[in-house]
Design a protein around this motif. Structure first.
Motif, short mmCIF file in Angstrom:
data_model
loop_
_atom_site.label_atom_id
_atom_site.label_comp_id
_atom_site.label_asym_id
_atom_site.label_seq_id
_atom_site.Cartn_x
_atom_site.Cartn_y
_atom_site.Cartn_z
N GLY A 26 0.59 -1.41 0.19
CA GLY A 26 -0.34 0.13 0.10
C GLY A 26 1.13 1.33 -0.14
O GLY A 26 2.20 1.50 0.33
N SER A 27 0.31 2.16 -0.61
CA SER A 27 1.12 3.59 -0.30
C SER A 27 1.00 4.56 0.62
O SER A 27 -0.13 5.82 0.47
CB SER A 27 0.19 4.16 -2.15
OG SER A 27 0.56 3.72 -2.92
N ILE A 28 1.38 3.81 1.86
CA ILE A 28 1.12 4.62 2.89
C ILE A 28 2.26 5.48 4.04
O ILE A 28 2.85 6.37 5.03
CB ILE A 28 0.69 3.88 4.31
CG1 ILE A 28 1.52 2.50 4.21
CG2 ILE A 28 -0.48 3.42 3.42
CD1 ILE A 28 1.18 2.03 5.90
N LEU A 29 3.15 5.73 2.97
CA LEU A 29 4.71 5.63 3.50
C LEU A 29 5.04 6.67 4.11
O LEU A 29 5.37 8.10 4.78
CB LEU A 29 6.27 4.77 3.12
CG LEU A 29 6.07 3.52 2.96
CD1 LEU A 29 8.08 3.58 2.41
CD2 LEU A 29 6.14 3.17 3.61
N SER A 30 3.90 8.07 2.95
CA SER A 30 3.77 8.87 2.90
C SER A 30 3.52 9.52 4.24
O SER A 30 3.26 10.71 4.80
CB SER A 30 3.10 9.70 2.02
OG SER A 30 2.26 9.38 2.10
N MET A 31 2.64 8.96 5.47
CA MET A 31 1.97 8.91 6.27
C MET A 31 2.52 8.63 7.26
O MET A 31 2.29 8.30 9.00
CB MET A 31 0.36 8.69 6.00
CG MET A 31 -0.34 9.07 4.90
SD MET A 31 -1.60 8.51 4.56
CE MET A 31 -1.75 7.00 4.73
N ALA A 32 3.80 7.86 7.20
CA ALA A 32 3.92 7.18 8.55
C ALA A 32 5.34 7.79 8.57
O ALA A 32 6.32 8.30 8.17
CB ALA A 32 4.72 5.50 8.11
N LEU A 33 6.17 6.98 10.06
CA LEU A 33 7.69 6.62 10.58
C LEU A 33 8.49 5.56 10.52
O LEU A 33 7.56 4.15 10.95
CB LEU A 33 6.91 7.05 12.12
CG LEU A 33 8.64 7.82 12.82
CD1 LEU A 33 9.30 8.67 12.29
CD2 LEU A 33 8.69 8.17 14.11
N MET A 34 9.06 5.68 9.45
CA MET A 34 9.63 4.42 9.28
C MET A 34 10.66 3.80 9.84
O MET A 34 11.92 5.07 9.67
CB MET A 34 9.52 4.65 8.33
CG MET A 34 9.26 4.49 6.49
SD MET A 34 8.12 3.19 7.04
CE MET A 34 8.49 1.55 7.13
N ARG A 50 16.07 5.96 11.94
CA ARG A 50 14.03 5.77 12.00
C ARG A 50 14.47 7.47 10.93
O ARG A 50 15.52 8.13 10.60
CB ARG A 50 13.80 6.77 13.14
CG ARG A 50 12.52 7.22 12.75
CD ARG A 50 12.03 7.51 14.59
NE ARG A 50 11.41 6.31 15.60
CZ ARG A 50 11.66 6.71 16.74
NH1 ARG A 50 11.70 7.85 17.17
NH2 ARG A 50 11.95 5.34 17.30
N ILE A 51 13.04 7.55 10.48
CA ILE A 51 13.23 8.83 9.18
C ILE A 51 12.15 8.92 8.98
O ILE A 51 10.60 8.47 8.80
CB ILE A 51 13.22 7.81 7.38
CG1 ILE A 51 13.52 9.11 6.74
CG2 ILE A 51 12.54 7.12 7.31
CD1 ILE A 51 14.07 8.89 5.27
N THR A 52 11.38 10.13 8.97
CA THR A 52 10.17 11.10 9.53
C THR A 52 9.52 10.96 7.29
O THR A 52 10.17 10.23 6.64
CB THR A 52 9.86 12.25 9.37
OG1 THR A 52 10.77 12.67 9.05
CG2 THR A 52 10.16 11.63 10.65
N SER A 53 8.36 10.42 6.90
CA SER A 53 8.04 10.91 5.40
C SER A 53 8.20 12.39 5.56
O SER A 53 8.19 12.53 4.06
CB SER A 53 6.04 11.19 6.20
OG SER A 53 6.29 12.21 7.03
N GLY A 54 8.72 13.41 5.92
CA GLY A 54 9.29 14.83 5.44
C GLY A 54 11.00 14.27 4.99
O GLY A 54 11.56 15.34 4.54
N GLY A 55 11.12 13.18 5.60
CA GLY A 55 12.66 12.80 5.01
C GLY A 55 14.04 13.16 6.34
O GLY A 55 15.05 13.34 6.23
N ILE A 69 19.63 5.93 6.12
CA ILE A 69 18.54 4.93 6.26
C ILE A 69 17.37 6.26 5.02
O ILE A 69 18.10 7.31 5.01
CB ILE A 69 17.44 5.30 7.05
CG1 ILE A 69 16.13 4.98 7.39
CG2 ILE A 69 17.87 6.66 8.10
CD1 ILE A 69 15.76 4.44 8.13
N SER A 70 16.86 5.54 4.07
CA SER A 70 16.10 6.59 2.90
C SER A 70 14.89 5.60 2.41
O SER A 70 14.96 4.63 3.48
CB SER A 70 17.55 6.46 1.62
OG SER A 70 17.52 4.89 1.26
#
Length: 117
Positions: A26-34, A50-55, A69-70
């Motif tokens: 699913g296309s949810i990475l833009s809403m997630a903290l990875m 860790r990377i935020t949706s804003g990079g 991390i990217s």
């Protein structure tokens, strides 16, 4: 239900390089903290990066300047590039996705990284 599939682990000599991938359904990475975590035998699971949706990124002190991390939102994939690997980096590495909107937390199955001296 979000599924995370990791790949890229393996055996490498000290000083070597590995790149881990974590593909999310699913296309949810833009809403997630990875994040990437690791767990060595007999130890607790610790945050590696860790990377935020804003990079925005953060790293554990033990991997700073060695790991990167990217995220590729188009591929719904987060990466962990690991260089100058050390035997103490040996662990099972887990991908994590956290959705702040719902506070849902998801984990991948883990991928083994073994660094020989």
């Amino acid at each position: 239900q979000v599924q995370l599939v990791e790949s890229g682990g393996g055996l490498v000599q000290a000083g070597g390089f590995l790149k881990l991938s974590c593909a999310a359904s699913g296309s949810i990475l833009s809403m997630a903290l990875m994040g990437w975590y690791r767990q060595a035998p007999g130890k607790q699971r610790d945050l590696v990066a860790r990377i935020t949706s804003g990079g925005r990124t953060m790293y554990a002190d033990s991997v700073k300047d060695r790991f990167t991390i990217s995220i590729d939102n188009a591929k719904n994939t987060v990466y962990l590039q690991m260089s100058s690997l050390k035997p103490e980096d040996t662990a099972v590495y887990y991908c994590n996705l956290f959705l702040p909107s719902s506070r849902d937390d998801y984990w991948g199955q883990g991928t083994q990284v073994t660094v020989s001296s």
